[in-house]
Write a protein that holds these residues in place. Structure first.
Motif, PDB file in Angstrom:
ATOM      1  N   GLY A 169      -2.406   7.024   6.682  1.00 49.45           N
ATOM      2  CA  GLY A 169      -2.503   5.715   7.323  1.00 49.45           C
ATOM      3  C   GLY A 169      -3.378   5.721   8.560  1.00 49.45           C
ATOM      4  O   GLY A 169      -4.079   4.741   8.831  1.00 49.45           O
ATOM      5  N   GLU A 170      -3.362   6.824   9.280  1.00 45.05           N
ATOM      6  CA  GLU A 170      -4.215   6.903  10.476  1.00 45.05           C
ATOM      7  C   GLU A 170      -5.693   6.897  10.092  1.00 45.05           C
ATOM      8  O   GLU A 170      -6.515   6.268  10.770  1.00 45.05           O
ATOM      9  CB  GLU A 170      -3.866   8.172  11.253  1.00 45.05           C
ATOM     10  N   TYR A 171      -6.048   7.559   8.995  1.00 40.35           N
ATOM     11  CA  TYR A 171      -7.447   7.556   8.561  1.00 40.35           C
ATOM     12  C   TYR A 171      -7.866   6.164   8.105  1.00 40.35           C
ATOM     13  O   TYR A 171      -9.021   5.754   8.306  1.00 40.35           O
ATOM     14  CB  TYR A 171      -7.637   8.567   7.434  1.00 40.35           C
ATOM     15  N   TRP A 172      -6.945   5.414   7.509  1.00 37.30           N
ATOM     16  CA  TRP A 172      -7.240   4.055   7.064  1.00 37.30           C
ATOM     17  C   TRP A 172      -7.075   3.021   8.180  1.00 37.30           C
ATOM     18  O   TRP A 172      -7.361   1.842   7.969  1.00 37.30           O
ATOM     19  CB  TRP A 172      -6.328   3.672   5.897  1.00 37.30           C
ATOM     20  N   VAL A 216       0.838  -1.206   0.000  1.00 35.76           N
ATOM     21  CA  VAL A 216       0.000   0.000   0.000  1.00 35.76           C
ATOM     22  C   VAL A 216       0.868   1.250   0.000  1.00 35.76           C
ATOM     23  O   VAL A 216       0.656   2.192  -0.786  1.00 35.76           O
ATOM     24  CB  VAL A 216      -0.954  -0.002   1.215  1.00 35.76           C
ATOM     25  N   MET A 217       1.896   1.278   0.874  1.00 35.49           N
ATOM     26  CA  MET A 217       2.758   2.454   0.944  1.00 35.49           C
ATOM     27  C   MET A 217       3.573   2.614  -0.339  1.00 35.49           C
ATOM     28  O   MET A 217       3.791   3.739  -0.804  1.00 35.49           O
ATOM     29  CB  MET A 217       3.691   2.356   2.150  1.00 35.49           C
ATOM     30  N   LYS A 277       4.397   2.701  10.099  1.00 36.40           N
ATOM     31  CA  LYS A 277       5.608   3.006  10.861  1.00 36.40           C
ATOM     32  C   LYS A 277       6.524   1.792  10.918  1.00 36.40           C
ATOM     33  O   LYS A 277       7.750   1.916  10.791  1.00 36.40           O
ATOM     34  CB  LYS A 277       5.241   3.477  12.268  1.00 36.40           C
ATOM     35  N   ARG A 278       5.958   0.608  11.101  1.00 36.69           N
ATOM     36  CA  ARG A 278       6.787  -0.610  11.113  1.00 36.69           C
ATOM     37  C   ARG A 278       7.404  -0.858   9.738  1.00 36.69           C
ATOM     38  O   ARG A 278       8.545  -1.315   9.631  1.00 36.69           O
ATOM     39  CB  ARG A 278       5.948  -1.815  11.544  1.00 36.69           C
ATOM     40  N   ALA A 279       6.644  -0.572   8.688  1.00 35.73           N
ATOM     41  CA  ALA A 279       7.179  -0.781   7.335  1.00 35.73           C
ATOM     42  C   ALA A 279       8.392   0.110   7.077  1.00 35.73           C
ATOM     43  O   ALA A 279       9.365  -0.310   6.448  1.00 35.73           O
ATOM     44  CB  ALA A 279       6.085  -0.510   6.300  1.00 35.73           C
ATOM     45  N   LEU A 285      10.513   1.118   9.303  1.00 37.92           N
ATOM     46  CA  LEU A 285      11.629   0.641  10.117  1.00 37.92           C
ATOM     47  C   LEU A 285      12.199  -0.666   9.592  1.00 37.92           C
ATOM     48  O   LEU A 285      13.410  -0.871   9.603  1.00 37.92           O
ATOM     49  CB  LEU A 285      11.181   0.460  11.575  1.00 37.92           C
ATOM     50  N   HIS A 286      11.349  -1.562   9.133  1.00 37.62           N
ATOM     51  CA  HIS A 286      11.776  -2.911   8.766  1.00 37.62           C
ATOM     52  C   HIS A 286      12.272  -3.041   7.344  1.00 37.62           C
ATOM     53  O   HIS A 286      12.859  -4.064   6.998  1.00 37.62           O
ATOM     54  CB  HIS A 286      10.602  -3.891   8.977  1.00 37.62           C
ATOM     55  N   HIS A 287      12.052  -2.036   6.511  1.00 37.95           N
ATOM     56  CA  HIS A 287      12.377  -2.193   5.086  1.00 37.95           C
ATOM     57  C   HIS A 287      13.191  -1.002   4.567  1.00 37.95           C
ATOM     58  O   HIS A 287      12.717  -0.222   3.728  1.00 37.95           O
ATOM     59  CB  HIS A 287      11.087  -2.369   4.275  1.00 37.95           C
ATOM     60  N   PRO A 288      14.433  -0.871   5.041  1.00 39.10           N
ATOM     61  CA  PRO A 288      15.281   0.229   4.548  1.00 39.10           C
ATOM     62  C   PRO A 288      15.725   0.039   3.113  1.00 39.10           C
ATOM     63  O   PRO A 288      16.232   0.992   2.509  1.00 39.10           O
ATOM     64  CB  PRO A 288      16.479   0.194   5.507  1.00 39.10           C
ATOM     65  N   GLY A 289      15.557  -1.145   2.545  1.00 44.03           N
ATOM     66  CA  GLY A 289      15.905  -1.354   1.145  1.00 44.03           C
ATOM     67  C   GLY A 289      14.804  -0.945   0.188  1.00 44.03           C
ATOM     68  O   GLY A 289      15.039  -0.869  -1.028  1.00 44.03           O
ATOM     69  N   ILE A 290      13.606  -0.673   0.711  1.00 42.75           N
ATOM     70  CA  ILE A 290      12.467  -0.247  -0.124  1.00 42.75           C
ATOM     71  C   ILE A 290      12.184   1.240   0.068  1.00 42.75           C
ATOM     72  O   ILE A 290      11.937   1.962  -0.896  1.00 42.75           O
ATOM     73  CB  ILE A 290      11.216  -1.084   0.203  1.00 42.75           C
ATOM     74  N   PHE A 291      12.229   1.694   1.319  1.00 41.51           N
ATOM     75  CA  PHE A 291      11.956   3.096   1.636  1.00 41.51           C
ATOM     76  C   PHE A 291      13.189   3.711   2.290  1.00 41.51           C
ATOM     77  O   PHE A 291      13.884   3.058   3.072  1.00 41.51           O
ATOM     78  CB  PHE A 291      10.762   3.226   2.583  1.00 41.51           C
ATOM     79  N   TYR A 292      13.436   4.957   1.951  1.00 39.31           N
ATOM     80  CA  TYR A 292      14.537   5.705   2.576  1.00 39.31           C
ATOM     81  C   TYR A 292      13.957   6.911   3.284  1.00 39.31           C
ATOM     82  O   TYR A 292      13.093   7.607   2.747  1.00 39.31           O
ATOM     83  CB  TYR A 292      15.550   6.162   1.533  1.00 39.31           C
ATOM     84  N   LEU A 293      14.423   7.148   4.496  1.00 42.82           N
ATOM     85  CA  LEU A 293      13.940   8.259   5.308  1.00 42.82           C
ATOM     86  C   LEU A 293      15.051   9.298   5.415  1.00 42.82           C
ATOM     87  O   LEU A 293      16.088   9.052   6.032  1.00 42.82           O
ATOM     88  CB  LEU A 293      13.524   7.771   6.695  1.00 42.82           C
ATOM     89  N   SER A 294      14.839  10.448   4.794  1.00 45.90           N
ATOM     90  CA  SER A 294      15.823  11.529   4.804  1.00 45.90           C
ATOM     91  C   SER A 294      15.406  12.596   5.811  1.00 45.90           C
ATOM     92  O   SER A 294      14.225  12.945   5.905  1.00 45.90           O
ATOM     93  CB  SER A 294      15.945  12.160   3.403  1.00 45.90           C
TER      94      SER A 294
END
Length: 489
Positions: free
Chosen positions: A295-298, A273-274, A305-307, A309-318
């Motif tokens: 995500g809170e509305y859904w 979904v993300m 939030k877990r996604a 943290l657990h998937h740094p190869g898919i999402f990058y947080l700058s």
């Protein structure tokens, strides 16, 4: 019979909720400079466009600076308005009506007006409106909720590439897609009117369909993984990711809220979904709070939030530009977007114009090259002084952090070239009278022994000389000046 069915359902639920424990503290999170640059280069773009649109809305195409000061918060200006205007002289022009230097006004340059005209042509095109409607429809079909508050869409308006008046200019032209309704809490909602099976296909599914194996519902699809350079993958983490990739892919356009919240199946669906949300954005990135608010509305805020943290190869947080930006890794190649939207091309043109300095406002520093044939000693001394000052400025920077090497290494190499080269040539003639002096940089107190002859001065630079008895003799005035600075000759 019913008891057997209930026990079987409990066993299935237990298997679905099983989750491999991952020690996230053992993962070394590494910065991605390319994606950080992609985020950072757009830092002041949105405030600049906000101010541009405000000035353009005035009939005179200009605005008093005092009005900009009053609207600073709504414009989201990171600096004082006068500083922000003067920072981009290729975009804004400051002038004083009537020639009286009070009450400054701001207007737009011809260059920014030309880019704005090109942007308006994109907004008015039928192809753009159709693509905007398709993105909104796909967003409404995600997660099976089929409605989103307007306040949340407004948060995503910039990232979705929507015009400011999308409620008046886009929504009424597609009555078979969506409509505006009012919720129980009096909030305006954008609600789905008709489901589109043709558009209810994710980017991951399209990629699998175009492959050799193809795609069938319920089969496993692996997400593309891209880790930052220097990222060390723990063995347990790698094993969990490999097993996680083999799980069946559940479309983000299906409602999978029946999965246990902490199961791997629910995690993979939340990632899907993300991933699809970020794919719908023209820049493949957005503020983390925008994703979590949706995500809170859904009812998926904790899973999102877990996604992350657990998937740094898919999402990058700058964490650049004073916020946390979620970036879709497979949407970029280094710091460049793989799939460019026409609006993104326009935004890059705006950024290029912001970084352009007008010629009449750019200070021109004329530098004269020292010549051996020069006869005026005063002119040569001025050139040598400027070079010494530049040399001292490089030494002053020797304590700062530099990515590739340090300024101190650069200084040593320069001294070796300037001094050592002339020393080598002077030593070939043993009959020439030589004296050894100490070339001292007055700013850094760095001493370098060099050989000095009649033509060689500080740091091995060639000096103008006059005919005098004894080519290796040093003038008394020079010796006195060196004595005053504490240098022994």
């Amino acid at each position: 019979m019913q008891s057997i069915f209930r026990s079987f359902r409990r066993r299935i639920g237990h298997q679905e909720s099983r989750r491999t424990l991952v020690d996230l503290t053992a993962i070394k999170w590494v910065r991605d400079r390319g994606l950080d640059h992609a985020v950072e280069k757009e830092s002041n773009l949105q405030p600049m466009l906000n101010l541009k649109n405000l000035i353009k809305s005035e009939p005179s195409k200009s605005l008093p600076l005092s009005i900009i000061v009053q609207n600073r918060e709504s414009l989201d200006l990171p600096l004082r308005p006068i500083e922000f205007v003067r920072k981009y002289p290729s975009v804004f022009e400051e002038f004083f009506p009537g020639g009286v230097k009070i009450h400054p006004h701001v207007k737009l340059t011809q260059e920014i007006l030309g880019l704005d005209a090109d942007e308006q042509l994109i907004y008015q095109s039928d192809d753009y409106k159709q693509r905007v409607a398709d993105r909104l429809l796909k967003l409404l079909m995600l997660a099976g909720i089929h409605k989103i508050p307007i306040r949340i869409i407004d948060r995503l308006r910039w990232d979705l590439g929507l015009p400011q008046d999308y409620i008046q200019s886009v929504v009424p032209e597609f009555p078979d897609y969506f409509k505006i309704t009012r919720g129980s809490d009096s909030d305006l909602l954008l609600e789905l009117v008709c489901w589109s099976s043709e558009l209810a296909v994710s980017a991951i599914q399209k990629r699998a369909m175009s492959g050799e194996v193809g795609y069938k519902k319920g089969m496993a699809i692996s997400f593309p993984l891209q880790y930052s350079r220097g990222f060390e993958v723990d063995k347990k983490f790698k094993k969990w990711v490999d097993e996680w990739q083999k799980l069946p892919y559940v479309s983000p356009y299906e409602n999978a809220l029946h999965f246990p919240a902490k199961s791997d199946e629910a995690d993979k669906w939340a990632v899907a979904v993300m991933h699809e949300i970020l794919t719908l954005l023209i820049g493949k990135k957005t503020d983390r709070e925008n994703v979590l608010c949706l995500g809170e509305y859904w009812g998926l805020r904790a899973r999102f939030k877990r996604a992350l943290l657990h998937h740094p190869g898919i999402f990058y947080l700058s964490n650049k530009i004073g916020t946390h930006t979620v970036v879709l890794r497979d949407g970029y190649k280094r710091n460049l977007l793989i799939e460019k939207h026409p609006l993104m091309d326009m935004r890059y043109k705006y950024i290029h114009l912001m970084n352009t300095v007008k010629e009449d406002k750019k200070p021109k520093a004329q530098k004269q090259k020292p010549t051996i044939d020069s006869t005026k000693e005063g002119e040569e001394m001025q050139v040598d002084t400027s070079e010494d000052e530049q040399f001292g400025e490089l030494n002053d920077l020797s304590g700062s952090e530099v990515e590739y090497g340090s300024d101190e290494d650069y200084d040593d190499e320069e001294d070796k070239d300037d001094a050592g080269g002339y020393i080598g040539r002077a030593m070939k003639n043993p009959n020439r009278s030589l004296r050894t002096s100490v070339a001292t940089n007055l700013k850094t107190r760095k001493t370098v022994p060099v050989q000095v002859s009649g033509k060689i001065g500080m740091h091995g630079k060639l000096k103008g000389h006059r005919s005098s008895p004894g080519r290796g003799q040093i003038s008394r005035n020079r010796g006195r000046s060196n004595l005053r600075t504490g240098i022994s000759v």
